[in-house]
Design an enzyme around this catalytic site. Structure first.
Site, PDB file in Angstrom:
ATOM      1  N   GLY A   1      -1.195  -5.216  -2.653  1.00 43.27           N
ATOM      2  CA  GLY A   1       0.033  -6.000  -2.552  1.00 43.27           C
ATOM      3  C   GLY A   1       0.025  -6.819  -1.276  1.00 43.27           C
TER       4      GLY A   1
ATOM      5  CB  THR B   1      -3.638   3.696  -7.730  1.00 40.56           C
ATOM      6  OG1 THR B   1      -4.015   2.650  -6.851  1.00 40.56           O
ATOM      7  CG2 THR B   1      -4.863   4.290  -8.366  1.00 40.56           C
TER       8      THR B   1
ATOM      9  CD  GLU C   1      -2.942  -4.977   2.880  1.00 38.24           C
ATOM     10  OE1 GLU C   1      -3.679  -5.448   3.748  1.00 38.24           O
ATOM     11  OE2 GLU C   1      -3.277  -4.040   2.117  1.00 38.24           O
TER      12      GLU C   1
ATOM     13  CB  SER D   1      -5.087   3.461   0.724  1.00 40.52           C
ATOM     14  OG  SER D   1      -4.899   2.093   0.651  1.00 40.52           O
ATOM     15  CB  SER D   2      -6.866   1.131  -4.283  1.00 38.61           C
ATOM     16  OG  SER D   2      -6.026   2.014  -4.969  1.00 38.61           O
TER      17      SER D   2
ATOM     18  CG  ASN E   1      -1.830   5.584  -0.606  1.00 44.21           C
ATOM     19  OD1 ASN E   1      -1.811   6.804  -0.764  1.00 44.21           O
ATOM     20  ND2 ASN E   1      -1.968   4.720  -1.589  1.00 44.21           N
TER      21      ASN E   1
ATOM     22  CB  SER F   1      -0.879  -0.020   1.242  1.00 40.42           C
ATOM     23  OG  SER F   1      -1.654   1.134   1.245  1.00 40.42           O
ATOM     24  N   GLY F   2       0.606   2.126  -0.926  1.00 39.42           N
ATOM     25  CA  GLY F   2       1.358   3.379  -1.010  1.00 39.42           C
ATOM     26  C   GLY F   2       2.586   3.272  -1.890  1.00 39.42           C
TER      27      GLY F   2
HETATM   28  N1  LIG Z   1       5.085   8.047 -10.057  1.00 39.73           N
HETATM   29  C1  LIG Z   1       4.729   8.843  -9.061  1.00 39.73           C
HETATM   30  N2  LIG Z   1       5.075  10.126  -9.075  1.00 39.73           N
HETATM   31  C2  LIG Z   1       4.720  10.937  -8.056  1.00 39.73           C
HETATM   32  N3  LIG Z   1       4.032  10.548  -6.990  1.00 39.73           N
HETATM   33  C3  LIG Z   1       3.656   9.270  -6.921  1.00 39.73           C
HETATM   34  C4  LIG Z   1       3.969   8.355  -7.960  1.00 39.73           C
HETATM   35  N4  LIG Z   1       3.484   7.177  -7.609  1.00 39.73           N
HETATM   36  C5  LIG Z   1       2.871   7.331  -6.409  1.00 39.73           C
HETATM   37  N5  LIG Z   1       2.966   8.591  -6.003  1.00 39.73           N
HETATM   38  C6  LIG Z   1       2.449   9.170  -4.746  1.00 39.73           C
HETATM   39  O1  LIG Z   1       2.236   8.136  -3.836  1.00 39.73           O
HETATM   40  C7  LIG Z   1       0.884   8.095  -3.430  1.00 39.73           C
HETATM   41  C8  LIG Z   1       0.445   6.670  -3.295  1.00 39.73           C
HETATM   42  O2  LIG Z   1       0.399   6.057  -4.536  1.00 39.73           O
HETATM   43  P1  LIG Z   1      -0.769   5.027  -4.950  1.00 39.73           P
HETATM   44  O3  LIG Z   1      -2.073   5.493  -4.490  1.00 39.73           O
HETATM   45  O4  LIG Z   1      -0.589   4.734  -6.376  1.00 39.73           O
HETATM   46  O5  LIG Z   1      -0.341   3.786  -4.112  1.00 39.73           O
HETATM   47  P2  LIG Z   1      -0.942   2.335  -4.207  1.00 39.73           P
HETATM   48  O6  LIG Z   1       0.201   1.440  -4.447  1.00 39.73           O
HETATM   49  O7  LIG Z   1      -2.046   2.325  -5.181  1.00 39.73           O
HETATM   50  O8  LIG Z   1      -1.470   2.138  -2.742  1.00 39.73           O
HETATM   51  P3  LIG Z   1      -2.735   1.325  -2.279  1.00 39.73           P
HETATM   52  O9  LIG Z   1      -2.373  -0.104  -2.331  1.00 39.73           O
HETATM   53  O10 LIG Z   1      -2.923   1.804  -0.889  1.00 39.73           O
HETATM   54  O11 LIG Z   1      -3.821   1.702  -3.173  1.00 39.73           O
HETATM   55  C9  LIG Z   1       0.112   8.823  -4.488  1.00 39.73           C
HETATM   56  O12 LIG Z   1      -1.037   9.414  -3.955  1.00 39.73           O
HETATM   57  C10 LIG Z   1       1.122   9.843  -4.956  1.00 39.73           C
HETATM   58  O13 LIG Z   1       1.073  10.947  -4.082  1.00 39.73           O
HETATM   59 MG   LIG Z   2      -3.985   2.092  -5.078  1.00 39.39          MG
END
Ligand SMILES: Nc1ncnc2c1ncn2[C@@H]1O[C@H](COP(=O)(O)OP(=O)(O)OP(=O)(O)O)[C@@H](O)[C@H]1O
Ligand SMILES: [Mg+2]
Length: 1120
Positions: free
Chosen positions: A403, A128, A405, A176-177, A173, A123-124
């Protein structure tokens, strides 16, 4: 030496600016972990850290992309970057998510291979964001056009909608999705998007009713309360205050950098673009509002007579509003919260719910309502974005799923999630190895067996239909009798005791009896990514996911089409006594479908890594990263990739990159690329075991070999740079020399031309002089001859003229003589005839009859003359010059006298008509005529001008009031004249006044009197005979006014002024004023006498006479 360095640096810079041809160019650390040497955890992390510190967040393991979340926006996703990566080969540029997206899209479009992009990470870690980057890249590079753009827009806009309803702020996050998402994007044969299908997995619905500390509920709740208008909130029966709602975690209701109100507008807009109708959007928000309000329903205990516990709703207001909002009958819902009906066969048993059960029912309803709404949203979006054609589609799947956890307390959700990750890992191993193997076979390389950990055994532990943990759980849930989480654990302890990846304190296996790190209420699984301990508490409940039938029936009865549709099982007609499938089995089934789906596609991996726990940029927590690398199995991934050959490359780019290392291949190899590479490798004496020739690629076993090649290439490039520099310098000097030579020739030619021109000019001017002398001499000679000839001609003409004159005069004399003779003859003849007549008639007349006849005739003639004259009289106008012709010669003098008398008479007549004033004017005019006629050339022009005297109306103009007051006599002349300055001959305007006694000169502007001269002191007025207005007023010597000297003036009305001056002086002093008309006269200026001389001037200044001072004694007036 220093120069060499500078040149090398310059070339390096140039190389940086050059278009990249390989990811090996300007590499920070290694861009592909396969090339890492030595390969171990430390070097792996160091390489990632080094690249992360240089803003290189992407690194490859072969075709897998490792992405580290930068936690800040980097300028690497611009449209320019999209263009840079478009249609470029995977290893051509620095690692980037766009390179992977491009590779996937192109093999989908060009090779007709369905693709899937698997994004994993905790997560984070940025899954996404990565999925959105992939989608936006594909949207940017695929086809264009109105229809295609609409599809793209709908696909992209589905993200904000799903994120609003399915994402929440967690401690890990801010966005977070809380659900897994798999999206198939469908393309036609050209690669244009047609539509898509979204699948969602296991929404974390427990969040609706309770959030861990520091976390929030789903975004949409906060977005509605912050962003909806007062009106809309009122419709939804909501208040803006978060604290009014029990379901909203308050400790972090506001998230830094997140504008819920703005996001609400974005979501509504996105819903509109995706194709939600207004009433649908309205219904969705009504359901959200109802869920929020459900949390505010509270229960209180109430004891019943039969001893059963019962609960009652504390405040029915909230319930009433929910019912109004959802169209549910209030009594039905109230009953559903108080009773539970159990149906068995034909029997129906109703039991009351105690407070705890009522709360459970309320929360179960809220969770179900929300999770079903979410699934409905996905279905609705799918309806909008589904492809409209039935033709075969190419598919690109994007998987953004939670992912692995590992928390402190891991429950049913983590178990499910980790199971999903086990499955993904398995597919990853299978597909990676399969691909590797396929490539070796394709390329005809001998396949070497690769040792790797296969996690199928763990998957089996969880999903086995008989002995799997999920099957065990389902069995427990369905078993009659008392079922608790503990009975479930006991069962596990029995069945899985011997499994090498299952650990439990109470299992038959005595290994863990003394393991204090493992509590009694937990079991532990050794996942491929690490050991995870699960709290068994809640497993049964969560797996059951129970919603009392009374509630689902109450929902179905709602007068709200969306809510009704969400609870189809509430329809009494379709009552199904079978238990619905458990959450675990549902998930297992959907994961199985997903795996099947993925297996048919070509996989592309993005492994997301979270650099720190603080959501902060620039921080790289090595321990955290190390942990992720371990459980993602990345090192293993590299080893698998390197087990055979570490590096492979198609022959053409390989030859292109290293051809400079061998004489035969440099600069051009004229054969097939493979032969070139063979020659090259032989020449470089690379040991044979280090490489293998495939069909289209060269395989290099060891990264060391590749780096050696790279080092040699670098060295060679430097040598080549020196060579190029040498040649370039030589070329530059040569070019410069040639340029200078050319320039010198040009300059020399120009100079020669210039010198020749000058010489020529000189010769030319000399020739012209000589020529002119000769021509002059010739012309003079000719002139002399012509003059001589002319003189001769003139002499001849004069002689001829004299001769003709003599002839003519002689002829004239002759003619006169002849005429005289003729006349004499005629006279003589007349006398003779008269004489003869008189002699003949004498006898008939008396003596003086002749005389009488003569007188009579004369009288008759006179009579006739006068009578005729009476009729022929001219007009009475004195200027009429007509007079009848004289009829008889003898009346000539009479006729003249008569004319004179008549003229005098008619003049008198004319004069008699005059008034006294007119008489005065004519007198003046007469005077003027006497004074100036035939003396002054200006006079004729003045005859027609009436003498007005007062040209300046002194009395009327307020400017001259002072002047008027100073002069109390009658003003005869008031006119502006120019006073001539003796010093320079320039003129100054003055007012000239003539009164009965004085002549005055006054300033034109102010009206101040400058001079006053009594008329007695004016002795003379001088003027020229020419057509000018200059005149001098001479003053009596010794008189008071004479001190300043005479006045030299000029006026447009000179004649009038002189006349009036003359007349006034005469009448006042009885003396005639001397008027001297001369073209040269003297004027007394103070002591000096100055001569004023009038000459005939040019017409340069028009008709204006100009006065110039010639010297002290001479003023010259040029009269045109
Ligand atoms: N390539 C990137 N460039 C800039 N910031 C990023 C990038 N990827 C992620 N982030 C930052 O990190 C934060 C978390 O990313 P994201 O929501 O994609 O995580 P995730 O892996 O989908 O987490 P979760 O499993 O909780 O959904 C985003 O809100 C953004 O602020
Ligand atoms: Mg996500």
């Amino acid at each position: 030496m220093r120069n060499r360095c500078r040149v090398t640096k310059g070339l390096e810079n140039m190389a940086k600016m050059e278009v990249k041809t390989s990811l090996l160019d300007n590499m920070i650390g290694v861009g592909d972990m396969v090339l890492l040497e030595p390969l171990n955890e430390d070097s792996f992390i160091n390489n990632l850290k080094k690249r992360f510190d240089h803003n290189e967040v992407y690194t490859y393991i072969g075709s897998v992309v490792i992405s580290i979340n930068p936690y800040r926006s980097l300028p690497i996703y611009t449209p320019e970057k999209v263009e840079e990566y478009r249609n470029r080969n995977f290893y051509e540029l620095s690692p980037h998510i766009f390179a992977l997206s491009d590779e996937a899209y192109r093999s989908l479009r060009d090779q007709d291979k369905d693709q899937c992009i698997l994004i994993t990470g905790e997560s984070g870690a940025g899954k996404t964001e990565a999925s959105k980057l992939v989608m936006s890249y594909v949207a940017a590079v695929c086809g264009k056009g109105a229809e295609v753009n609409q599809v793209k827009e709908q696909l992209l806009q589905s993200n904000p909608v799903l994120e609003a309803f399915g994402n929440a702020k967690t401690v890990r996050n801010d966005n977070s999705s809380r659900f897994g998402k798999y999206m198939d994007i469908e393309f036609d044969f050209k690669g244009d998007p047609l539509g898509g299908v979204i699948s969602n997995y296991l929404l974390e619905k427990s969040r609706v009713v309770k959030q861990p500390r520091g976390e929030r509920n789903f975004h949409i709740f906060y977005q509605i309360l912050s962003g909806a208008s007062e009106d809309f909130l009122c419709k939804l029966k909501l208040e803006r205050d978060f604290s009014r709602y029990n379901y909203l975690g308050l400790d972090s209701a506001k998230v830094n950098g997140v504008d819920d109100a703005a996001n609400f507008r974005t979501v509504r807009n996105a819903m509109q673009i995706v194709g939600f109708m207004d009433h649908e959007t309205q219904s969705v928000f009504e359901v959200v509002a109802a869920v929020l309000k459900l949390g505010n329903i509270e229960f209180k205990p109430e004891s019943r007579v039969n001893g059963l516990d019962e609960s009652k709703i504390k405040d029915k207001n909230e319930l009433k509003e929910i019912c109004e909002l959802t169209g549910i009958d209030q009594s039905v819902l109230e009953r559903a919260f108080s009773f539970r009906t159990v149906e068995a066969k034909q029997e129906k048993v109703s039991t009351t719910l105690n407070v705890a059960q009522a709360y459970y029912a309320r929360d179960a309803l809220a969770k179900n309502l929300y999770s079903r709404l979410f699934s409905w949203l996905v279905t609705r979006i799918n309806e909008s974005i589904k492809a409209q054609t039935k033709v075969r589609k190419k598919v690109m799947g994007v998987l953004d799923i939670y992912g692995f956890e590992i928390f402190e307390d891991n429950s049913f959700e983590q178990f499910i999630i980790n199971y999903c990750n086990e499955k993904l890992q398995q597919i990853f191993i299978e597909l990676t190895l399969k691909e590797e193997q396929e490539e070796y076979i394709r390329e005809g390389i001998e396949w070497t067996h690769i040792e790797y950990f296969n996690n199928a055994i763990i998957c089996d532990l969880i999903e086995n239909n008989q002995t799997g943990i999920l099957a065990m759980l389902d069995e427990e849930c369905l078993r009659p009798g008392t079922v608790t989480d503990d009975t479930f654990l006991e069962k596990l302890n029995q069945v899985c005791a011997t499994h090498q990846h299952f650990e439990s304190r109470m299992s038959k296996c005595s290994r863990f009896l003394n393991d204090t790190s493992l509590p009694h209420s937990c079991f532990r699984i050794q996942h491929y990514a690490g050991k995870v301990m699960y709290q068994v508490e809640g497993f049964v409940d969560k797996n059951n996911d129970l919603l009392y039938r009374d509630l689902s029936q109450a929902m179905w009865k709602a007068n709200h089409s969306l809510i009704k549709a969400l609870f189809p099982e509430g329809n009494p007609a379709k009552i199904n006594l079978k238990r619905p499938p458990t959450a675990g089995s549902q998930f297992k089934a959907s994961v199985a479908t997903l795996m099947k789906n993925l297996q048919t596609k070509n996989p592309n991996y993005i492994r997301c890594i979270k650099p720190n726990d603080k959501k902060a940029a620039h921080i790289f927590n090595e321990a955290l990263v190390c942990h992720q690398i371990r459980y993602l199995g990345l090192l293993e991934n590299v080893r698998v990739r390197r087990a055979g050959y570490a590096f492979r490359q198609a022959y053409e780019p390989c030859l292109e990159r290293y051809k400079m290392l061998c004489k035969q291949t440099w600069p051009h190899w004229r054969g097939p690329a493979r032969a070139g590479v063979e020659v090259l490798f032989n020449e470089l004496e690379i040991p044979e075991e280090e490489f293998s020739f495939g069909r289209s690629k060269i395989f290099i076993r060891n990264p060391r070999t590749l780096f050696k090649l790279e080092d040699q290439r670098k060295q060679r490039l430097e040598d080549l740079a020196t060579l190029i520099e040498k040649i370039y310098r030589g070329w530059k000097c040569r070019t410069r020399f040639l340029l200078m030579k050319r320039s010198q020739i040009v300059i020399a030619s120009w100079y020669r031309r210039y010198a020749q021109q000058k010489k020529y000019q000189k010769i030319k001017s000399s020739a012209i002089i000589v020529q002119s002398y000769i021509r002059g001499w010739k012309a003079r000679k000719l002139l002399r001859e012509l003059k001589h000839q002319k003189r001769c001609n003139e002499a001849a003409t004069i002689i001829a003229a004299y001769w003709h004159g003599t002839q003519a005069r002689r002829e004239l004399r002759r003619l006169k003589e002849e005429a005289r003779n003729k006349h004499a003859i005629a006279v003589i003849w007349a006398y003779w005839l008269g004489y003869k007549v008189r002699r003949e008639y004498r006898k008939f007349f008396r003596a003086n009859a002749g005389k009488k006849i003569y007188e009579f005739t004369l009288q008759r003639l006179m009579q006739k003359y006068f009578l005729e004259m009476k009729n022929k009289m001219p007009s009475l106008s004195p200027v009429d010059k007509n007079w009848p012709a004289r009829p008889y010669l003898f009346l000539d003098s009479t006729h003249k006298e008569l004319k004179r008398i008549f003229h005098l008479w008619r003049c008198k007549k004319y004069r008699d008509q005059f008034t006294d004033q007119q008489k005065l004017i004519y007198e003046e005019k007469l005077e003027a005529s006497e004074l100036f006629k035939d003396k002054k050339a200006l006079y004729p022009a003045s005859v027609g001008q009436p003498f007005q005297g007062a040209y300046l109306e002194i009395s009327k103009n307020p400017k001259y009031k002072k002047l008027k007051d100073a002069v109390d006599e009658k003003i005869i002349i008031a006119e502006v004249v120019n006073k001539i300055n003796r010093a320079n001959g320039k003129a100054t305007s003055r007012i000239f006044l003539l009164t009965k006694n004085n002549v005055l000169l006054a300033d034109q502007k102010s009206g101040n009197i400058k001079s006053e001269v009594p008329l007695g002191d004016v002795t003379k007025v001088s003027m020229s005979s020419q057509n000018d207005g200059f005149f001098a007023v001479h003053l009596k010597e010794g008189s008071g006014a004479a001190g300043k000297g005479d006045f030299l003036l000029s006026s447009d009305h000179l004649i009038e002024m002189a006349t009036k001056l003359y007349r006034t002086t005469l009448s006042q002093t009885k003396q005639k004023l001397n008027i001297e008309i001369s073209d040269e006269f003297l004027v007394q200026f103070r002591q000096d006498k100055v001569c004023v001389k009038f000459i005939q001037g040019s017409q340069k200044n028009g008709n204006i006479p100009t006065c110039k001072r010639k010297n002290n004694r001479l003023l010259e007036v040029a009269v045109p």
